[in-house]
Design a protein around this motif. Structure first.
Motif, PDB file in Angstrom:
ATOM      1  N   GLY A  23      15.019 -18.503  42.227  1.00 50.86           N
ATOM      2  CA  GLY A  23      14.554 -18.722  40.668  1.00 50.86           C
ATOM      3  C   GLY A  23      14.674 -17.436  39.832  1.00 50.86           C
ATOM      4  N   GLN A  24      14.958 -16.312  40.609  1.00 52.84           N
ATOM      5  CA  GLN A  24      14.876 -14.692  39.942  1.00 52.84           C
ATOM      6  C   GLN A  24      16.200 -14.763  39.204  1.00 52.84           C
ATOM      7  OE1 GLN A  24      13.982 -12.869  43.551  1.00 52.84           O
ATOM      8  NE2 GLN A  24      11.609 -12.517  42.571  1.00 52.84           N
ATOM      9  N   PHE A  25      16.477 -15.214  38.195  1.00 56.32           N
ATOM     10  CA  PHE A  25      17.818 -15.207  37.550  1.00 56.32           C
ATOM     11  C   PHE A  25      18.328 -13.754  37.207  1.00 56.32           C
ATOM     12  CE2 PHE A  25      16.304 -19.862  37.014  1.00 56.32           C
ATOM     13  CZ  PHE A  25      17.287 -20.196  37.866  1.00 56.32           C
ATOM     14  N   LEU A  26      17.454 -13.112  36.616  1.00 57.81           N
ATOM     15  CA  LEU A  26      17.799 -11.679  35.955  1.00 57.81           C
ATOM     16  C   LEU A  26      18.076 -10.776  37.102  1.00 57.81           C
ATOM     17  CD1 LEU A  26      18.375 -10.122  33.597  1.00 57.81           C
ATOM     18  CD2 LEU A  26      15.879  -9.359  33.552  1.00 57.81           C
ATOM     19  N   ALA A  28      18.838 -11.786  39.969  1.00 57.82           N
ATOM     20  CA  ALA A  28      20.340 -12.188  40.592  1.00 57.82           C
ATOM     21  C   ALA A  28      21.407 -11.602  39.959  1.00 57.82           C
ATOM     22  CB  ALA A  28      20.332 -13.829  40.589  1.00 57.82           C
ATOM     23  N   ILE A  29      21.558 -11.783  38.552  1.00 54.25           N
ATOM     24  CA  ILE A  29      22.812 -10.930  37.921  1.00 54.25           C
ATOM     25  C   ILE A  29      22.763  -9.819  38.014  1.00 54.25           C
ATOM     26  CG2 ILE A  29      23.646 -10.794  35.465  1.00 54.25           C
ATOM     27  CD1 ILE A  29      22.055 -13.571  34.866  1.00 54.25           C
ATOM     28  N   LEU A  30      21.654  -8.859  38.133  1.00 55.20           N
ATOM     29  CA  LEU A  30      21.822  -7.357  38.140  1.00 55.20           C
ATOM     30  C   LEU A  30      22.239  -7.294  39.663  1.00 55.20           C
ATOM     31  CD1 LEU A  30      18.243  -6.559  36.389  1.00 55.20           C
ATOM     32  CD2 LEU A  30      20.806  -5.970  35.448  1.00 55.20           C
ATOM     33  N   LEU A  31      21.799  -7.733  40.740  1.00 56.50           N
ATOM     34  CA  LEU A  31      22.113  -7.284  41.820  1.00 56.50           C
ATOM     35  C   LEU A  31      23.656  -7.682  41.985  1.00 56.50           C
ATOM     36  CD1 LEU A  31      19.142  -8.470  44.153  1.00 56.50           C
ATOM     37  CD2 LEU A  31      20.164  -6.167  43.676  1.00 56.50           C
ATOM     38  N   PHE A  32      24.109  -8.806  41.623  1.00 58.29           N
ATOM     39  CA  PHE A  32      25.487  -9.358  41.737  1.00 58.29           C
ATOM     40  C   PHE A  32      26.573  -8.315  41.018  1.00 58.29           C
ATOM     41  CE2 PHE A  32      29.031 -11.936  40.330  1.00 58.29           C
ATOM     42  CZ  PHE A  32      29.579 -12.074  41.365  1.00 58.29           C
ATOM     43  N   VAL A  33      25.861  -7.736  39.830  1.00 55.16           N
ATOM     44  CA  VAL A  33      27.000  -6.814  39.020  1.00 55.16           C
ATOM     45  C   VAL A  33      26.751  -5.496  39.581  1.00 55.16           C
ATOM     46  CG1 VAL A  33      27.107  -5.730  36.880  1.00 55.16           C
ATOM     47  CG2 VAL A  33      26.551  -7.987  36.864  1.00 55.16           C
ATOM     48  N   ALA A  34      25.530  -5.146  40.279  1.00 52.73           N
ATOM     49  CA  ALA A  34      25.394  -3.747  40.806  1.00 52.73           C
ATOM     50  C   ALA A  34      26.428  -3.851  42.082  1.00 52.73           C
ATOM     51  CB  ALA A  34      24.207  -3.482  41.292  1.00 52.73           C
ATOM     52  N   ALA A  35      26.421  -4.899  42.947  1.00 51.04           N
ATOM     53  CA  ALA A  35      27.165  -5.118  43.857  1.00 51.04           C
ATOM     54  C   ALA A  35      28.601  -5.062  43.738  1.00 51.04           C
ATOM     55  CB  ALA A  35      26.822  -6.299  44.900  1.00 51.04           C
ATOM     56  N   GLY A  36      29.026  -5.752  42.427  1.00 47.16           N
ATOM     57  CA  GLY A  36      30.478  -5.913  42.208  1.00 47.16           C
ATOM     58  C   GLY A  36      30.917  -4.475  41.843  1.00 47.16           C
ATOM     59  N   VAL A  37      30.359  -3.546  41.136  1.00 43.91           N
ATOM     60  CA  VAL A  37      30.602  -2.552  40.589  1.00 43.91           C
ATOM     61  C   VAL A  37      30.891  -1.486  41.762  1.00 43.91           C
ATOM     62  CG1 VAL A  37      29.956  -0.564  39.185  1.00 43.91           C
ATOM     63  CG2 VAL A  37      29.879  -2.643  38.489  1.00 43.91           C
ATOM     64  N   LEU A  38      29.909  -1.623  42.651  1.00 41.94           N
ATOM     65  CA  LEU A  38      30.001  -0.604  43.750  1.00 41.94           C
ATOM     66  C   LEU A  38      31.181  -0.988  44.869  1.00 41.94           C
ATOM     67  CD1 LEU A  38      26.171  -0.153  44.472  1.00 41.94           C
ATOM     68  CD2 LEU A  38      27.830   1.564  43.815  1.00 41.94           C
ATOM     69  N   ALA A  39      31.500  -2.307  44.921  1.00 41.16           N
ATOM     70  CA  ALA A  39      32.557  -2.595  45.738  1.00 41.16           C
ATOM     71  C   ALA A  39      33.727  -2.351  44.943  1.00 41.16           C
ATOM     72  CB  ALA A  39      32.278  -4.236  45.862  1.00 41.16           C
ATOM     73  N   PHE A  40      33.833  -2.357  43.772  1.00 33.44           N
ATOM     74  CA  PHE A  40      35.050  -2.045  43.054  1.00 33.44           C
ATOM     75  C   PHE A  40      35.323  -0.573  43.402  1.00 33.44           C
ATOM     76  CE2 PHE A  40      37.125  -0.194  39.286  1.00 33.44           C
ATOM     77  CZ  PHE A  40      38.474  -0.926  39.325  1.00 33.44           C
ATOM     78  N   PHE A  41      34.278   0.427  43.492  1.00 33.29           N
ATOM     79  CA  PHE A  41      34.656   1.679  43.810  1.00 33.29           C
ATOM     80  C   PHE A  41      34.238   2.075  45.209  1.00 33.29           C
ATOM     81  CE2 PHE A  41      33.214   1.865  39.331  1.00 33.29           C
ATOM     82  CZ  PHE A  41      34.506   2.561  38.698  1.00 33.29           C
ATOM     83  N   TRP A  42      34.553   1.193  46.040  1.00 34.43           N
ATOM     84  CA  TRP A  42      34.379   1.294  47.408  1.00 34.43           C
ATOM     85  C   TRP A  42      35.190   2.634  48.068  1.00 34.43           C
ATOM     86  CZ3 TRP A  42      31.279  -0.985  50.552  1.00 34.43           C
ATOM     87  CH2 TRP A  42      31.193  -0.850  51.997  1.00 34.43           C
ATOM     88  N   PHE A  43      36.235   2.927  47.329  1.00 36.78           N
ATOM     89  CA  PHE A  43      37.301   3.766  48.114  1.00 36.78           C
ATOM     90  C   PHE A  43      36.215   5.107  48.032  1.00 36.78           C
ATOM     91  CE2 PHE A  43      38.359   3.098  43.558  1.00 36.78           C
ATOM     92  CZ  PHE A  43      38.039   4.725  43.028  1.00 36.78           C
ATOM     93  N   THR A  44      35.282   5.590  47.094  1.00 32.15           N
ATOM     94  CA  THR A  44      34.682   6.488  46.984  1.00 32.15           C
ATOM     95  C   THR A  44      33.484   6.693  47.972  1.00 32.15           C
ATOM     96  OG1 THR A  44      33.109   5.762  45.454  1.00 32.15           O
ATOM     97  CG2 THR A  44      34.753   6.807  44.440  1.00 32.15           C
ATOM     98  N   LEU A  45      33.152   7.695  48.516  1.00 35.43           N
ATOM     99  CA  LEU A  45      32.237   7.966  49.461  1.00 35.43           C
ATOM    100  C   LEU A  45      30.754   7.715  49.087  1.00 35.43           C
ATOM    101  CD1 LEU A  45      33.399  11.109  51.433  1.00 35.43           C
ATOM    102  CD2 LEU A  45      33.789   8.767  52.202  1.00 35.43           C
ATOM    103  N   ILE A  46      30.372   7.712  47.879  1.00 37.54           N
ATOM    104  CA  ILE A  46      28.976   7.593  47.558  1.00 37.54           C
ATOM    105  C   ILE A  46      28.864   5.956  47.348  1.00 37.54           C
ATOM    106  CG2 ILE A  46      29.633   7.855  45.127  1.00 37.54           C
ATOM    107  CD1 ILE A  46      26.045   9.135  46.980  1.00 37.54           C
ATOM    108  N   ALA A  47      29.721   5.421  47.128  1.00 35.10           N
ATOM    109  CA  ALA A  47      29.639   3.717  46.778  1.00 35.10           C
ATOM    110  C   ALA A  47      29.411   3.143  48.149  1.00 35.10           C
ATOM    111  CB  ALA A  47      31.017   3.169  46.020  1.00 35.10           C
ATOM    112  N   ILE A  48      29.837   3.665  49.005  1.00 38.15           N
ATOM    113  CA  ILE A  48      29.633   2.748  50.498  1.00 38.15           C
ATOM    114  C   ILE A  48      28.144   2.524  50.688  1.00 38.15           C
ATOM    115  CG2 ILE A  48      30.192   2.848  52.778  1.00 38.15           C
ATOM    116  CD1 ILE A  48      32.884   4.067  52.093  1.00 38.15           C
ATOM    117  N   PRO A  49      27.575   3.935  50.927  1.00 39.95           N
ATOM    118  CA  PRO A  49      26.237   3.713  51.124  1.00 39.95           C
ATOM    119  C   PRO A  49      25.186   3.031  50.251  1.00 39.95           C
ATOM    120  CG  PRO A  49      26.479   6.218  50.947  1.00 39.95           C
ATOM    121  CD  PRO A  49      27.805   5.131  50.782  1.00 39.95           C
TER     122      PRO A  49
END
Length: 69
Positions: A23-26, A28-49
């Motif tokens: 039930g923590q909708f906000l 949930a959205i923030l974590l999903f977006v953060a993970a999506g952005v970091l996954a998009f930039f997976w090729f950079t070394l800082i995004a992986i950790p």
């Protein structure tokens, strides 16, 4: 009442889904977006950790919040 194990499993597969389940909708959205952005930039070394930190935090938070409900 939310199952802590189910919340953990949901966040294991998709960061933020366990928060949505509890039930923590906000958050949930923030974590999903953060993970999506970091996954998009997976090729950079800082995004992986950073992605791993978001992923682990998502699982931990979903588990503890489900215990508190």
């Amino acid at each position: 009442m939310a199952s802590p194990l189910l919340a953990l499993i949901l966040s294991f597969f998709i960061p933020g889904l366990g928060q949505f389940y509890t039930g923590q909708f906000l958050k949930a959205i923030l974590l999903f977006v953060a993970a999506g952005v970091l996954a998009f930039f997976w090729f950079t070394l800082i995004a992986i950790p950073l992605y791993l930190i978001v992923w682990i935090y998502s699982m931990y938070d979903a588990y503890t919040e489900a215990q508190n409900t």
